[in-house]
Design a protein around this motif. Structure first.
Motif, mmCIF file in Angstrom:
data_model
loop_
_atom_site.group_PDB
_atom_site.id
_atom_site.type_symbol
_atom_site.label_atom_id
_atom_site.label_comp_id
_atom_site.label_asym_id
_atom_site.label_seq_id
_atom_site.Cartn_x
_atom_site.Cartn_y
_atom_site.Cartn_z
ATOM 1 N N PRO A 196 0.830 -1.199 0.000
ATOM 2 C CA PRO A 196 0.000 0.000 0.000
ATOM 3 C C PRO A 196 0.871 1.259 0.000
ATOM 4 O O PRO A 196 2.098 1.143 0.074
ATOM 5 N N HIS A 197 0.248 2.424 -0.058
ATOM 6 C CA HIS A 197 1.030 3.654 -0.178
ATOM 7 C C HIS A 197 1.873 3.924 1.063
ATOM 8 O O HIS A 197 2.825 4.709 1.014
ATOM 9 N N THR A 198 1.561 3.248 2.170
ATOM 10 C CA THR A 198 2.326 3.390 3.407
ATOM 11 C C THR A 198 3.427 2.345 3.536
ATOM 12 O O THR A 198 4.004 2.175 4.613
ATOM 13 N N ALA A 199 3.730 1.635 2.468
ATOM 14 C CA ALA A 199 4.647 0.491 2.536
ATOM 15 C C ALA A 199 6.042 0.867 3.021
ATOM 16 O O ALA A 199 6.726 0.048 3.624
ATOM 17 N N GLY A 200 6.487 2.086 2.772
ATOM 18 C CA GLY A 200 7.838 2.457 3.169
ATOM 19 C C GLY A 200 8.877 1.961 2.184
ATOM 20 O O GLY A 200 8.560 1.456 1.104
ATOM 21 N N ARG A 201 10.144 2.068 2.566
ATOM 22 C CA ARG A 201 11.214 1.735 1.631
ATOM 23 C C ARG A 201 11.518 0.240 1.606
ATOM 24 O O ARG A 201 11.192 -0.494 2.540
ATOM 25 N N ALA B 273 2.950 -13.695 -0.897
ATOM 26 C CA ALA B 273 3.702 -12.709 -0.114
ATOM 27 C C ALA B 273 4.051 -13.270 1.262
ATOM 28 O O ALA B 273 5.171 -13.088 1.755
ATOM 29 N N ILE B 274 3.094 -13.957 1.882
ATOM 30 C CA ILE B 274 3.352 -14.567 3.188
ATOM 31 C C ILE B 274 4.461 -15.609 3.070
ATOM 32 O O ILE B 274 5.380 -15.670 3.903
ATOM 33 N N ASN C 178 3.083 -6.323 6.693
ATOM 34 C CA ASN C 178 4.285 -5.481 6.694
ATOM 35 C C ASN C 178 5.294 -5.975 5.655
ATOM 36 O O ASN C 178 6.500 -6.082 5.931
ATOM 37 N N PHE C 179 4.759 -6.286 4.475
ATOM 38 C CA PHE C 179 5.593 -6.766 3.372
ATOM 39 C C PHE C 179 5.521 -5.724 2.258
ATOM 40 O O PHE C 179 4.560 -5.701 1.484
ATOM 41 N N PRO C 180 6.499 -4.822 2.168
ATOM 42 C CA PRO C 180 6.429 -3.729 1.194
ATOM 43 C C PRO C 180 6.574 -4.216 -0.246
ATOM 44 O O PRO C 180 7.422 -5.062 -0.546
#
Length: 227
Positions: free
Chosen positions: A46-51, A104-105, A131-133
């Motif tokens: 999502p847009h909050t995924a971070g680096r 992803a998991i 929490n998987f960017p």
């Protein structure tokens, strides 16, 4: 091909997390690597995924019709992921996702730190909860099964570029993505780029501190030069 120990890989990755793609891009330019930036179409999901910062584990696929029932080659490819990797997905997929929540998991369970997808992703909300960017070109609800298959892994692949149509990504290259976009650091110069990006980061931090104290921009440029 450069070989790093597990300790070296982790140290390099941790240090890259503290530098920005913009500084890395500037360093690559000075070294003659002018076309390492990826297309601005790559966005965080999502847009909050971070680096994301990690070592490229490449996966390649292509559009091809086949019966429903899963893609064994995709599952096999994902089994090769290890700690500190970023899964790099390439291929000619159009309008379909390369993976969703469950894969992803599985990638996360193997120590994979995120994904860079030259195609689509789905289950964005649930991937975010893990929490998987992910940085991808688009999101879509349409699955790849029956439409797109994995054809190889840990081979050189091409991703859409920013200043050139395609950027080659080799297994073991370094992937860095943040608010400014995504960039590929060739393995052969990964340590040199890191050291110079750290020095540039320190220089910028010094300039910011001086500006806060009242130094003008013109004075800063005169003292520290172009950054």
């Amino acid at each position: 091909m450069v070989s790093f120990t597990a300790e070296q890989r982790n140290d390099i990755r941790t240090r890259y997390q503290r530098v920005d793609t913009s500084n890395v891009a500037d360093v690559l330019d000075t070294l003659g690597y002018m076309d390492q930036g990826l297309s601005p179409d790559f966005l965080p999901y999502p847009h909050t995924a971070g680096r994301i910062a990690g070592w490229a584990y490449t996966i390649r696929g292509q559009m091809t019709p086949y019966e429903l029932g899963g893609d064994a080659e995709k599952m096999k490819a994902c089994q090769g992921l290890s700690e500190g990797d970023i899964s790099v997905w390439s291929g000619d997929g159009h309008g379909i996702c390369y993976f969703g929540e469950l894969i992803a998991i599985g990638m996360k369970e193997r120590g994979c730190l995120g994904a860079l997808v030259d195609g689509g992703v789905r289950d964005v909300r649930w991937i975010g909860a893990q929490n998987f960017p992910v940085y991808a070109r688009y999101r879509t609800p349409v699955q790849s099964i029956g439409r797109w298959k994995v054809t190889g892994c840990q081979v050189p692949v091409y991703m859409r570029g920013a200043t050139t149509p395609l950027v080659q990504v080799n297994p073991g290259d370094f992937i860095l993505a943040d608010e400014d976009g995504a960039i590929v650091i060739p393995q052969a110069v990964v340590e040199q780029v890191l050291a110079e990006a750290e020095a540039l980061t320190q220089k910028e931090e010094t300039i910011r501190a001086e500006l806060q104290k009242g130094l003008t921009l013109a004075e800063a440029l005169a003292e520290y030069g172009h950054v």
